[in-house]
Design an enzyme around this catalytic site. Structure first.
Site, PDB file in Angstrom:
ATOM      1  N   ASP A 445       3.475  -7.577   8.945  1.00  0.00           N
ATOM      2  CA  ASP A 445       4.523  -7.625   7.933  1.00  0.00           C
ATOM      3  C   ASP A 445       5.853  -7.150   8.501  1.00  0.00           C
ATOM      4  O   ASP A 445       5.911  -6.510   9.564  1.00  0.00           O
ATOM      5  CB  ASP A 445       4.124  -6.737   6.743  1.00  0.00           C
ATOM      6  CG  ASP A 445       4.641  -7.271   5.411  1.00  0.00           C
ATOM      7  OD1 ASP A 445       5.598  -8.072   5.421  1.00  0.00           O
ATOM      8  OD2 ASP A 445       4.085  -6.883   4.368  1.00  0.00           O
ATOM      9  N   ASP A 509       5.131 -13.500  -1.671  1.00  0.00           N
ATOM     10  CA  ASP A 509       4.510 -12.392  -2.398  1.00  0.00           C
ATOM     11  C   ASP A 509       4.247 -12.752  -3.855  1.00  0.00           C
ATOM     12  O   ASP A 509       3.617 -11.975  -4.573  1.00  0.00           O
ATOM     13  CB  ASP A 509       5.419 -11.153  -2.357  1.00  0.00           C
ATOM     14  CG  ASP A 509       5.368 -10.436  -1.020  1.00  0.00           C
ATOM     15  OD1 ASP A 509       4.440 -10.704  -0.230  1.00  0.00           O
ATOM     16  OD2 ASP A 509       6.254  -9.601  -0.752  1.00  0.00           O
TER      17      ASP A 509
END
Length: 710
Positions: A445, A509
């Site tokens: 990430d 997301d």
């Protein structure tokens, strides 16, 4: 013909002017023209004197440097201490590397600068990759302001632009605009590919659609700052260029600088054909072969189930429930390390938290593998929290500029990967964890933009991006069987260069099932479904607040690299059974979804439809989601795509098998869609289509078509 260099493959033709001493130029690049002699193209492009202009019109060259006199935006801007800026590159030789690869060597003897243009044409897809290597031929360094990978003349019939923008949780949004006199410019300074300014562009004609008309696509494979420019000049010529966006003084060339690769694709068969060529190119030539050659495991990710509240017993229970519905990979997300009990602390402390896991992660890893799943782990290696042991020990390890306060973002700062000791620390700690726990998969990430990429004064975003690639390459070399997902608050780092060393994109997301259809559709312009993570979210989406039934959530995740990101303990036994059925359906048709040709079906805005078709056109899986109410009293027709018009197909509705919102009687009853189905020709299915049943919004129907004997 001696002055022309030609690349030809898979329906693409590229003709370059490479006469020694001449300015290098693209005479033609686009769909192949059967029977056209490349030698005639130079004659056909002869232009007349323009009153008030140069006596001999200046023709575009591969970089349009300032010394060439090109009146538009230069593709190369550089100088050496304020001099040697009027660069005029001339061909020294054209070197045939292979049947599909050519290097064109150029130089400016006065400015002491050399450039090598690299062209590589993919023989199976017709996608062209091009880049430039600049070399300094003098002692004083060259200060580079800008260097495009190529300045490409574009067919002026391509008047429609399809651009790609968005934001966090709303990635890959498409906007269609009309080309105009002047320049369309898209710049990204996020320090990552970005949510808002994806380095890609589509062009089409006035009437180009998914399945017909001229089309072209451009993508700069680069994970840092970038610039795209499409200029319509005063004389009507159209030039596209793309390159790295450099900050002041960022690149001083003492030796050689190479641009990122610009990927270009053309077709006369519409936007869809361009997309399928790019998707095949990514699968065949970009992503690591280790991932391309194995089935994509169904994911379970813990984030939206537990967030930072890690409890070993609860996670093991989730692993058991995930395996029970068909998961093949279990990924432990953020919160397992250091003092990471929230997003305000712990980043950089890459050791298992003794407070949460006194015995380490062994119990979870063992149970996950005993259940037949791979074990994955979340990292955010490039970032550090000020509230961390790492930052307290090494505050000098972060990017920044003296005299400027850092811009707060998610309580974290960007580590300076250009420092060898920083990259070594990250490699050592991550590598040790991979070895200890035999980690099969890393979710990598990167959750913030980098606004002040300074190191010791100079800007280093270029070096930082290269250092990231080197770090991932080092990890991949040490652990070749460990797959890596590129995640950056969702899809903010998705490009072909990061994909050379990673295996999957976390597309967004946002797990809102309705919104996902739009996000996945936009992303499919550049990326194959096989690498686009698409997850089943909770009943209530934490980003949009909307609630959806499991039938819709699960079906919306079937097309893509399917996964789950929800608290399975919070789902009813009935909903878990529905989820297991959808995962079973995905596995049944996984080879077709991930290996077939992908078609975006053009529909009204309240529908989202797509199809995956086998290479022999003997099988297809088609999804159609109703995202809003039908505006008319009767539903519209679904027109299938990609079928052989001359074959007969038996079509059945394989999802949902039982839906009380489907009206009756309808096509479902008349055609026995949930039973043996009906037989119709490919031509009838594509040209006439099938009227959809009347149903509630947020319903996703999936149809399977299989060729049968006439």
């Amino acid at each position: 013909m001696a002055d022309l260099t030609i690349l030809r493959a898979a329906g693409t033709l590229v003709v370059l002017e490479t006469a020694k001493g001449a300015r290098p130029a693209v005479l033609y690049a686009g769909p192949d023209m059967e029977g056209a002699a490349p030698s005639s193209l130079a004659l056909l492009q002869t232009s007349q004197h323009i009153p008030g202009g140069p006596q001999h019109p200046v023709q575009p060259s591969l970089l349009n440097p300032l010394g060439s006199g090109w009146p538009g935006a230069p593709g190369l801007a550089a100088h050496r201490g304020g001099t040697d800026w009027a660069i005029d590159l001339r061909v020294s030789k054209a070197e045939q590397i292979s049947d599909y690869q050519i290097d064109v060597h150029c130089a400016d003897a006065e400015a002491n600068i050399a450039a090598t243009h690299h062209f590589a044409l993919c023989p199976s897809t017709g996608v062209l990759g091009c880049s430039v290597s600049l070399s300094n031929m003098a002692e004083l360094p060259i200060e580079l302001g800008h260097c495009a990978a190529l300045c490409l003349p574009v067919d002026n019939r391509l008047t429609a632009l399809r651009t790609f923008s968005g934001k966090w949780a709303d990635e890959f949004r498409t906007d269609d605009i009309k080309r105009f006199r002047g320049s369309y410019v898209r710049e990204n300074r996020a320090g990552r590919t970005s949510h808002s300014d994806f380095p890609g562009l589509y062009l089409g004609g006035e009437h180009t659609s998914e399945d017909h008309g001229p089309a072209a696509a451009f993508h700069l494979g680069w994970s840092g700052n970038s610039q795209l420019r499409l200029s319509t000049e005063q004389d009507g010529s159209v030039i596209f260029q793309a390159g790295e966006l450099l900050l002041p003084g960022e690149v001083q060339i003492g030796g050689t600088y190479r641009t990122p690769t610009l990927h270009i694709c053309w077709s006369n068969g519409g936007y869809g054909d361009v997309s399928r060529r790019l998707q095949s190119h990514v699968t065949q030539r970009v992503i690591p072969s280790s991932a391309a050659n194995k089935p994509r495991p169904v994911h379970y990710n813990t984030w939206e189930a537990v967030y930072f509240d890690h409890q070993e017993d609860r996670l093991i229970d989730l692993a058991e429930k995930a395996a029970g519905v068909g998961a093949e990979r279990f990924v432990l997300d953020d919160g397992w390390f250091g003092g990471r009990r929230s997003d305000a602390a712990g980043l950089g402390d890459w050791w298992v938290s003794p407070d949460v896991y006194p015995e380490g992660l062994h119990a979870i890893a063992r149970r996950v593998r005993a259940l037949g799943m791979e074990f994955g782990l979340w990292f955010e290696p490039e970032m550090v929290n000020p509230d961390s042991d790492l930052y307290r020990a090494h505050p000098d390890w972060v990017l920044g500029i003296d005299g400027l306060d850092p811009i707060p973002s998610r309580h974290q700062l960007t580590l300076d990967l250009t420092k060898p000791e920083v990259s070594s620390y990250l490699f050592d700690t991550i590598s040790a964890l991979i070895a200890e726990y035999q980690i099969d998969y890393i979710k990598w990430d990167m959750n913030r933009d980098t606004q002040h990429p300074g190191s010791g004064g100079p800007a280093v975003m270029h070096k930082q991006t290269r250092a990231l690639y080197a770090l991932i390459d080092r990890i991949r070399t040490a652990h070749p069987d460990t797959e890596i997902e590129t995640c950056s608050s969702g899809g903010a780092r998705a490009d072909y260069e990061i994909l050379r060393r990673t295996d999957r994109i976390w597309t967004s997301d946002n797990n809102d099932a309705r919104h996902r259809h739009q996000i996945m559709r936009g992303a499919s312009h550049f990326f194959p479904l096989s690498i686009l993570g698409n997850h089943v979210g909770p009943k209530r989406c934490h980003i949009t607040g909307r609630m959806f039934a499991m039938h819709f959530r699960a079906a919306s995740a079937v097309f893509g690299h399917m996964g789950m990101e929800l608290d399975l303990a919070d789902e009813t036994e009935q909903d878990r059974a529905v989820l297991a059925s959808a995962i079973g359906l995905h596995k049944q048709f996984r080879e077709l979804i991930h290996g077939g040709a992908h078609y975006r079906i053009e529909t009204e805005r309240y529908l989202a439809a797509q199809s995956c078709v086998s290479s022999g056109q003997d099988e297809a899986l088609t999804s159609c989601a109703l995202l809003d109410v039908f505006p008319a009293t009767k539903p519209p027709y679904l027109r299938f795509a990609g079928l052989d018009p001359d074959l007969q197909y038996r079509t059945r509705m394989v999802w949902p098998q039982h839906n009380p919102s489907l009206s009756s009687p309808s096509i479902v009853d008349a055609a026995d869609l949930t039973g043996t189905g009906f037989v119709a020709s490919g031509a009838a299915l594509m040209e006439h289509g099938m009227q959809l049943p009347l149903t509630h919004p947020d319903t996703c129907m999936i149809f399977h078509s299989e060729a049968v004997d006439a």
